[in-house]
Design a protein around this motif. Structure first.
Motif, PDB file in Angstrom:
ATOM      1  N   ARG A  25      28.130  -3.514 -17.372  1.00 49.38           N
ATOM      2  CA  ARG A  25      29.575  -4.278 -17.677  1.00 49.38           C
ATOM      3  C   ARG A  25      29.585  -4.612 -18.947  1.00 49.38           C
ATOM      4  NH1 ARG A  25      30.622  -7.888 -11.905  1.00 49.38           N
ATOM      5  NH2 ARG A  25      30.360  -5.808 -10.637  1.00 49.38           N
ATOM      6  N   ARG A  26      28.481  -5.008 -19.554  1.00 50.63           N
ATOM      7  CA  ARG A  26      28.725  -5.274 -21.121  1.00 50.63           C
ATOM      8  C   ARG A  26      29.266  -4.113 -21.659  1.00 50.63           C
ATOM      9  NH1 ARG A  26      23.962  -8.029 -20.590  1.00 50.63           N
ATOM     10  NH2 ARG A  26      22.996  -6.392 -21.353  1.00 50.63           N
ATOM     11  N   ALA A  29      32.765  -3.592 -21.000  1.00 45.19           N
ATOM     12  CA  ALA A  29      33.734  -4.596 -21.956  1.00 45.19           C
ATOM     13  C   ALA A  29      33.782  -4.011 -23.290  1.00 45.19           C
ATOM     14  CB  ALA A  29      32.876  -6.159 -21.759  1.00 45.19           C
TER      15      ALA A  29
ATOM     16  N   ALA B  29      39.773  -8.409 -16.273  1.00 41.99           N
ATOM     17  CA  ALA B  29      39.406  -8.332 -17.821  1.00 41.99           C
ATOM     18  C   ALA B  29      40.480  -9.692 -18.191  1.00 41.99           C
ATOM     19  CB  ALA B  29      40.500  -7.277 -18.043  1.00 41.99           C
TER      20      ALA B  29
END
Lengths: 310, 310
Positions: A25-26, A29, B29
């Motif tokens: 997920r990092r 992102a 997000a």
């Protein structure tokens, strides 16, 4: 210096499921696509070609995760789980040398539930709970079946194999949450099963099929080749030889599929091999010739030649 | 004015899978958790309580998605797919009145493949492809089985039900990608099946179980109640009455489970109902009394009372 394609890059080694998911997920992102290359370790050039295919599949920045996990649920009790080869240190060296693998996911066990996985018994109070479980936990009991594609070919002699593969791949997908995943077409039926599962269950993952990688003499690369004696390794060449001959026959106009199959069996048997099955099938549904799209004579370029002597 | 809890908020109506997934990703997000409340429509107070549970489950900002989809794969051919009630306009009004539903996902069909879902046949060229398919497409063939929990209780008389539920819920999970999903404990076995599937397949989703909501006279709310005649509706009250009596007996010390079950059957049968099954089981594995944790006498507070007269 700027063009040093062979730069060593030590991948991050991740063993914990939650840490793996957080890592992915990092990366997302940060605007990267995550690509997963699932393996059972003991890596060879075939695996490395999957990593190259992962990099090639993405137009933008990508973070490549290689999973190393020998999945027990795809082995029947009679199969070679206990003797499946492994070399974790060697695998890590090879992955580092690619320069493009960002993380290696190597969980200790994906089926046993530790205390960390067991939520509290808050359910008795009537509040919101996440999967209330009895004390002591339970064994795994959820299986994904791709009901038509899992039958026949390798599925005939390996009754739990595709069930185990589909299930562990779904687990890896839910843990790593990749945008892309790469599978080798050496395991063609497996690749078709995964594609069908992804489509049918609406996973938001692009599945890339990567071509077979062979040794200079034609032997398809496989971790299990290490178990072959020198003599057996020579016999095994009859497989690729027979498939090349069959392909040549089809390309030169033969549409007598039974004759072609008989010739494959003959070549392998004469070399001392034992044939599990030889089938000529269509690429999509893996149906026998004529059942799955146009007949052999029109399809020869697109045929899958399966001649595994397990 | 600031405390107007009943503010109407028109939810966004989304029919397309890709649009739904993109919507969820935008919400995440923005730092919101996404909560999914799967329904088959014809909404009642029970469904609205699931929405409240979704809001209550999240400490931070949340985007609630309600899906409305009558899933054909969980109905056997002999069941009531054709007569399942629907009222989409009414459902939208009710959801708007909650003030907290951000989106309604109502796909036309989750199993039929349109041309938009069919990738090009780029596979023949040997390049990277996403799920090469034959022209014409295929029917759905991937099913998720929760092999122990799907058996017995409602599974005995509805052989494809839990397979269909688990599969469509996995599809919805992969399309909506929620952080939280809420299911009603009225369908207790279904809730247990979903919890087990989520645990076994490593979905990163918190499953919330929400309590049964009943009419003032005790009838459990259900979309199918609309199909009851006035007379049948009265008969149906024998179900909740018999369960309350059984609970009272257990709480007052009875551990004679067969007597308790017989009494439930008697109450419902005398009211003119037809009993499908009555079982006293443990909460976790839904095993019969004594097989699944401590015996009845020690467990009475935690027992699930199942007495469905379908």
């Amino acid at each position: 210096m700027a063009a040093a394609a062979a730069a060593v890059h030590e991948p991050e080694v991740i063993r914990d499921k939650a840490a793996m998911r957080a890592w992915s997920r990092r990366r997302r992102a940060e605007g990267k696509a995550v690509a997963l290359v699932p393996t059972m370790g003991f890596l060879h050039e075939g695996h490395l070609s999957l990593i190259s295919a992962a990099v090639a599949a993405s137009a933008g920045p990508i973070a490549v995760v290689v999973s190393i996990y020998v999945n027990p649920s795809q082995f029947a009790p009679t199969e070679d789980l206990a003797t499946y080869p492994s070399d974790f240190a060697g695998d890590l060296r090879k992955l580092a040398a690619t320069g493009v693998v960002a993380a290696v996911f190597c969980p200790p066990d994906l089926y046993v539930r530790g205390s960390a996985d067991r939520p509290s018994a808050a359910g008795a109070s009537g509040g919101a709970v996440s999967c209330l479980e009895d004390a002591g936990g339970h064994a795994h009991e959820t299986w994904i079946r791709v009901e038509r594609l899992e039958k026949g070919l390798c599925g005939s002699s390996r009754p739990v194999f595709f069930r185990g593969v589909a299930t562990v791949v779904a687990k890896l997908f839910n843990i790593v949450e990749p945008d892309v995943a790469v599978f080798g077409k050496k395991d063609y039926q497996q690749w078709r099963v995964i594609c069908r599962m992804v489509r049918d269950l609406d996973f938001a993952i692009q599945i890339v099929g990567s071509e077979v990688v062979r040794e200079a003499d034609g032997l398809a690369m496989s971790s299990r080749n290490v178990n072959l004696s020198e003599e057996d390794r020579k016999k095994a060449l009859s497989i690729s030889r027979s498939l090349v001959d069959a392909r040549t026959a089809a390309l030169s106009g033969s549409n007598r599929s039974q004759e072609i199959k008989d010739q494959i069996v003959r070549t392998i048997t004469e070399a001392g091999g034992q044939v599990d099955y030889v089938e000529i099938v269509g690429q999509g549904k893996l149906g026998a010739c004529g059942e799955d799209g146009p007949p052999l004579c029109n399809l020869c370029r697109g045929l899958v030649w399966k001649g595994q002597a397990n």
